[in-house]
Design a protein around this motif. Structure first.
Motif, PDB file in Angstrom:
ATOM      1  N   ILE A 145      26.713  12.875  86.806  1.00 36.90           N
ATOM      2  CA  ILE A 145      27.914  13.681  86.988  1.00 36.90           C
ATOM      3  C   ILE A 145      28.305  13.589  88.462  1.00 36.90           C
ATOM      4  N   GLY A 146      29.516  13.142  88.717  1.00 36.62           N
ATOM      5  CA  GLY A 146      30.017  13.042  90.078  1.00 36.62           C
ATOM      6  C   GLY A 146      31.257  13.880  90.265  1.00 36.62           C
ATOM      7  N   GLN A 183      34.376  19.976  75.270  1.00 37.81           N
ATOM      8  CA  GLN A 183      35.339  18.879  75.379  1.00 37.81           C
ATOM      9  C   GLN A 183      34.731  17.666  76.078  1.00 37.81           C
ATOM     10  N   LEU A 184      33.996  17.884  77.142  1.00 33.83           N
ATOM     11  CA  LEU A 184      33.345  16.761  77.819  1.00 33.83           C
ATOM     12  C   LEU A 184      32.264  16.153  76.934  1.00 33.83           C
ATOM     13  N   GLY A 185      31.630  16.983  76.126  1.00 32.59           N
ATOM     14  CA  GLY A 185      30.626  16.477  75.198  1.00 32.59           C
ATOM     15  C   GLY A 185      31.204  15.474  74.212  1.00 32.59           C
ATOM     16  N   PRO A 194      23.281  20.662  83.430  1.00 28.36           N
ATOM     17  CA  PRO A 194      22.200  20.605  82.431  1.00 28.36           C
ATOM     18  C   PRO A 194      22.712  20.498  81.004  1.00 28.36           C
ATOM     19  N   ALA A 195      23.796  21.219  80.695  1.00 29.63           N
ATOM     20  CA  ALA A 195      24.325  21.177  79.328  1.00 29.63           C
ATOM     21  C   ALA A 195      24.891  19.805  78.995  1.00 29.63           C
ATOM     22  N   LEU A 196      25.509  19.143  79.958  1.00 31.83           N
ATOM     23  CA  LEU A 196      26.059  17.818  79.702  1.00 31.83           C
ATOM     24  C   LEU A 196      24.943  16.806  79.490  1.00 31.83           C
ATOM     25  N   PRO A 244      22.386  19.910  70.260  1.00 31.49           N
ATOM     26  CA  PRO A 244      23.527  20.824  70.215  1.00 31.49           C
ATOM     27  C   PRO A 244      23.945  21.228  71.613  1.00 31.49           C
ATOM     28  N   VAL A 245      25.233  21.209  71.837  1.00 32.32           N
ATOM     29  CA  VAL A 245      25.764  21.485  73.174  1.00 32.32           C
ATOM     30  C   VAL A 245      25.735  22.965  73.455  1.00 32.32           C
TER      31      VAL A 245
END
Length: 323
Positions: A3-4, A273-275, A309-311, A319-320
């Motif tokens: 992640i940047g 959404q990113l997931g 962490p979630a990403l 599961p997200v």
């Protein structure tokens, strides 16, 4: 999963009292907060800190993060001089540079810049690919280059980057031709499609092109450029993103969201959404923070850091959630 974050080098994203030297401190804070990369963009349309100058300032001030462009427009610079600058930044950063390049696109972000650079708009993609090929040749020690558009002989010794072959070079863009070129000759892909399904389809085309060129899927890093705004409520986030879209592009949010990836709302909604992009194959997310001054940018940076962490959970297919 990396992640940047894109640093706000444009003056449109500074408040009246903001000091541009705070950008270096923001970059250091991002590194400490768990971000894997710091990116900067490149333009002559609006006042900003020049991209390579910003990366040179960040190189000795950071230790582990990748330093990248999103995206560098090589036609704004003399090609051999740009190769020298990029090699220098790679050396100063200890080999942490990644260079995303683009050729511009129609409208005020494209053809007028070619006119300012005294270059023809026609054959711009061929010029971009030849420039990248020239850089790689120089970084390998070549003293001549014979392309269709770029030809040099008796090139004196040039600065060599830390890594053999030079830093990874990614391509922005998602046209069919860009996908084929990314698969054949680039080290990564950094588009901003508004629909994750389009991302997945583009990545399939890139991998097919890579296989046709005798490369593996792992040879091309699948990345995503996305504008993000996290707020406690969806309405507040949408208003803030609309202000951002008008300030940076001169268009309302609805129009921008039809052409670029934009995600806003609660932390849970943003992760969800990113997931979807992660499920589509993204492995490096470059987040452009939806803040209108350096204080709000820092606040958004901290909010997004809390989602890292979630990403990474989403990458594993679990599961997200938020952690």
């Amino acid at each position: 999963m990396d992640i940047g974050v894109l640093l706000p080098t444009g003056t449109a994203l500074w408040g009246p009292a903001d000091d541009p030297r705070e950008l270096v401190a923001l970059g250091r804070h991002a590194e400490r907060s768990g971000f894997a990369s710091l990116f900067v963009n490149d333009s002559l349309i609006s006042p900003r800190i020049e991209a390579l100058t910003m990366l040179a300032a960040l190189a000795p001030a950071t230790e582990t993060v990748t330093l990248g462009t999103a995206a560098l427009m090589p036609f704004l610079r003399r090609p051999i001089q740009a190769a020298q600058s990029l090699a220098s930044i790679d050396l100063l950063s200890g080999g942490r540079l990644t260079v995303t390049v683009g050729a511009g696109f129609p409208g005020r972000f494209g053809k007028p810049l070619y006119e300012l650079s005294e270059l023809p708009w026609e054959r711009r993609f061929a010029r971009l690919d030849e420039t990248v090929a020239l850089w790689r040749a120089l970084w390998d020690g070549a003293d001549a280059f014979d392309g269709d558009l770029l030809r040099f002989t008796d090139i004196p010794p040039t600065t060599r980057p830390l890594r053999a072959g030079g830093p990874p070079i990614w391509l922005g863009g998602a046209t069919p031709a860009a996908l084929a070129r990314a698969g054949r000759m680039y080290d990564g892909w950094l588009p901003y499609p508004p629909d994750p399904a389009d991302y997945a389809a583009g990545l399939r085309d890139i991998r097919e092109a890579a296989a046709g060129a005798g490369r593996s899927a792992e040879d091309v890093t699948p990345a995503l450029f996305v504008t993000v705004r996290i707020d406690d409520g969806a309405d507040g986030g949408r208003r803030a993103l609309d202000e951002y879209a008008r300030a940076t592009y001169g268009m309302p949010l609805g129009e921008l969201a039809r052409i670029q990836a934009v995600v806003g709302g609660t932390a849970e909604h943003v992760v969800e959404q990113l997931g979807r992009y992660v499920a589509a194959g993204v492995r490096h997310i470059v987040v452009r923070l939806g803040g209108m001054d350096l204080r709000s940018q820092r606040d958004q940076l901290e909010r997004v850091a809390g989602l890292i962490p979630a990403l990474r959970v989403a990458e594993r297919g679990d599961p997200v959630g938020r952690g």
